[in-house]
Design an enzyme around this catalytic site. Structure first.
Site, PDB file in Angstrom:
ATOM      1  N   GLU A  28      17.788  44.634  31.574  1.00  0.00           N
ATOM      2  CA  GLU A  28      16.583  45.049  30.859  1.00  0.00           C
ATOM      3  C   GLU A  28      15.339  44.716  31.678  1.00  0.00           C
ATOM      4  O   GLU A  28      15.200  43.607  32.183  1.00  0.00           O
ATOM      5  CB  GLU A  28      16.520  44.374  29.483  1.00  0.00           C
ATOM      6  CG  GLU A  28      17.614  44.884  28.559  1.00  0.00           C
ATOM      7  CD  GLU A  28      17.382  44.481  27.099  1.00  0.00           C
ATOM      8  OE1 GLU A  28      16.728  45.254  26.381  1.00  0.00           O
ATOM      9  OE2 GLU A  28      17.867  43.431  26.681  1.00  0.00           O
ATOM     10  N   GLU A  47      14.670  38.261  24.034  1.00  0.00           N
ATOM     11  CA  GLU A  47      13.673  39.133  24.668  1.00  0.00           C
ATOM     12  C   GLU A  47      12.431  38.385  25.136  1.00  0.00           C
ATOM     13  O   GLU A  47      11.884  38.700  26.190  1.00  0.00           O
ATOM     14  CB  GLU A  47      13.241  40.244  23.694  1.00  0.00           C
ATOM     15  CG  GLU A  47      14.116  41.472  23.776  1.00  0.00           C
ATOM     16  CD  GLU A  47      13.403  42.721  23.287  1.00  0.00           C
ATOM     17  OE1 GLU A  47      14.037  43.769  23.314  1.00  0.00           O
ATOM     18  OE2 GLU A  47      12.221  42.671  22.872  1.00  0.00           O
ATOM     19  N   ALA A  78      12.225  43.798  19.668  1.00  0.00           N
ATOM     20  CA  ALA A  78      13.081  44.538  18.741  1.00  0.00           C
ATOM     21  C   ALA A  78      14.489  44.622  19.304  1.00  0.00           C
ATOM     22  O   ALA A  78      14.717  44.296  20.470  1.00  0.00           O
ATOM     23  CB  ALA A  78      12.529  45.943  18.522  1.00  0.00           C
TER      24      ALA A  78
END
Lengths: 172, 172
Positions: A136, A92, A71
């Site tokens: 991240e 991602e 997301a």
């Protein structure tokens, strides 16, 4: 329902809070404290064997590793929800998808926040290598469809539950 | 993950915003703008024929009549999520339920907000008459289970979608 007044009381990096007043056709009125958010996308990316999930720390709720759909926030000017979903899937989880389907548009918590969520299904998957975003801490999870029920049990995130429950129905 | 700092930057009637810093086992750190919310409950109340839904204006997202599960905020001190759900079901739709099942705990948007959602199923329903809460414009909807798919299509609220998709799987 008509908005009759609005005052920004907090403006941060991501969120903004406003006090707003409304008038209804029945003559009544209301005051609301509303939190604004740019909106987001989420992707149910799956093939015959697996759905692609991620595990990541979520500081806001004190969780070290929440299981979620890939997301991302709608924070690039001019980018459509679909373009954002396509970019996030590459960034991602390192996946490019040949087929996209818009599954659902919904609000995450319409009583007090204006965040919109655009949910997509992505198939015809091609691995293009992970491009982990800076800063991240994301673990990519290839979750077997045969154990989808356990992903639904473990998942504690609204958008991901909507997507996984949809997938469960689609596969039933 | 360990929280190493926290500063409240906005405190409103319902929401609170804080800037918080975190340190990870890998030595890295992060800063987050986090919106705090008291949390909420939602109820999938159904019998052999209908699921009880509500339609209500949602000022935060500019919607005149959003189709949702009965729900409410955890804003009464000392009240458990189950007690809150039982109270809200009576107050919002005039229903008392003999059987309760905890379905799921989840976060509505864990990337930036700490709102928790406790989702229950309620059966053995008894009408006790509507007790509409002051100032709330809520239409009670007895939605036939035979048309559950259409409720899922119309619904645009994350918690309600989780509950209705669960019900669809339960009835399948």
């Amino acid at each position: 329902m008509k908005r009759t007044g609005s005052k920004v009381v907090y403006e941060g990096k991501l969120s903004k809070v406003s006090l707003e007043s409304f008038r209804f056709p029945d003559g009544g009125s209301s005051e609301r404290e509303i939190v604004h958010h740019p909106g987001a996308v989420a992707v149910v990316a799956f093939d015959d064997e697996c759905v692609r999930l991620v595990r990541q720390p979520r500081e806001a709720v004190g969780e070290d590793a929440l299981l979620e759909l890939p997301a991302g926030k709608l924070d690039v000017a001019g980018e459509s929800p679909l373009e954002c979903a396509q970019r996030e899937l590459v960034e991602e989880v390192g996946i490019r998808a040949g087929s996209w389907e818009k599954l659902k548009f919904f609000y995450v918590s319409p009583g007090w926040a204006d965040e919109e969520l655009h949910l997509f299904a992505a198939t015809d998957l091609e691995e293009v290598g992970p491009e982990p975003s800076e800063g991240e801490r994301i673990e990519i999870v290839r979750w077997p469809l045969a154990r989808l029920e356990q992903a639904i049990d473990e998942c504690q995130d609204a958008k991901s539950l909507v997507g996984l429950l949809w997938l469960r129905l689609r596969l039933a």
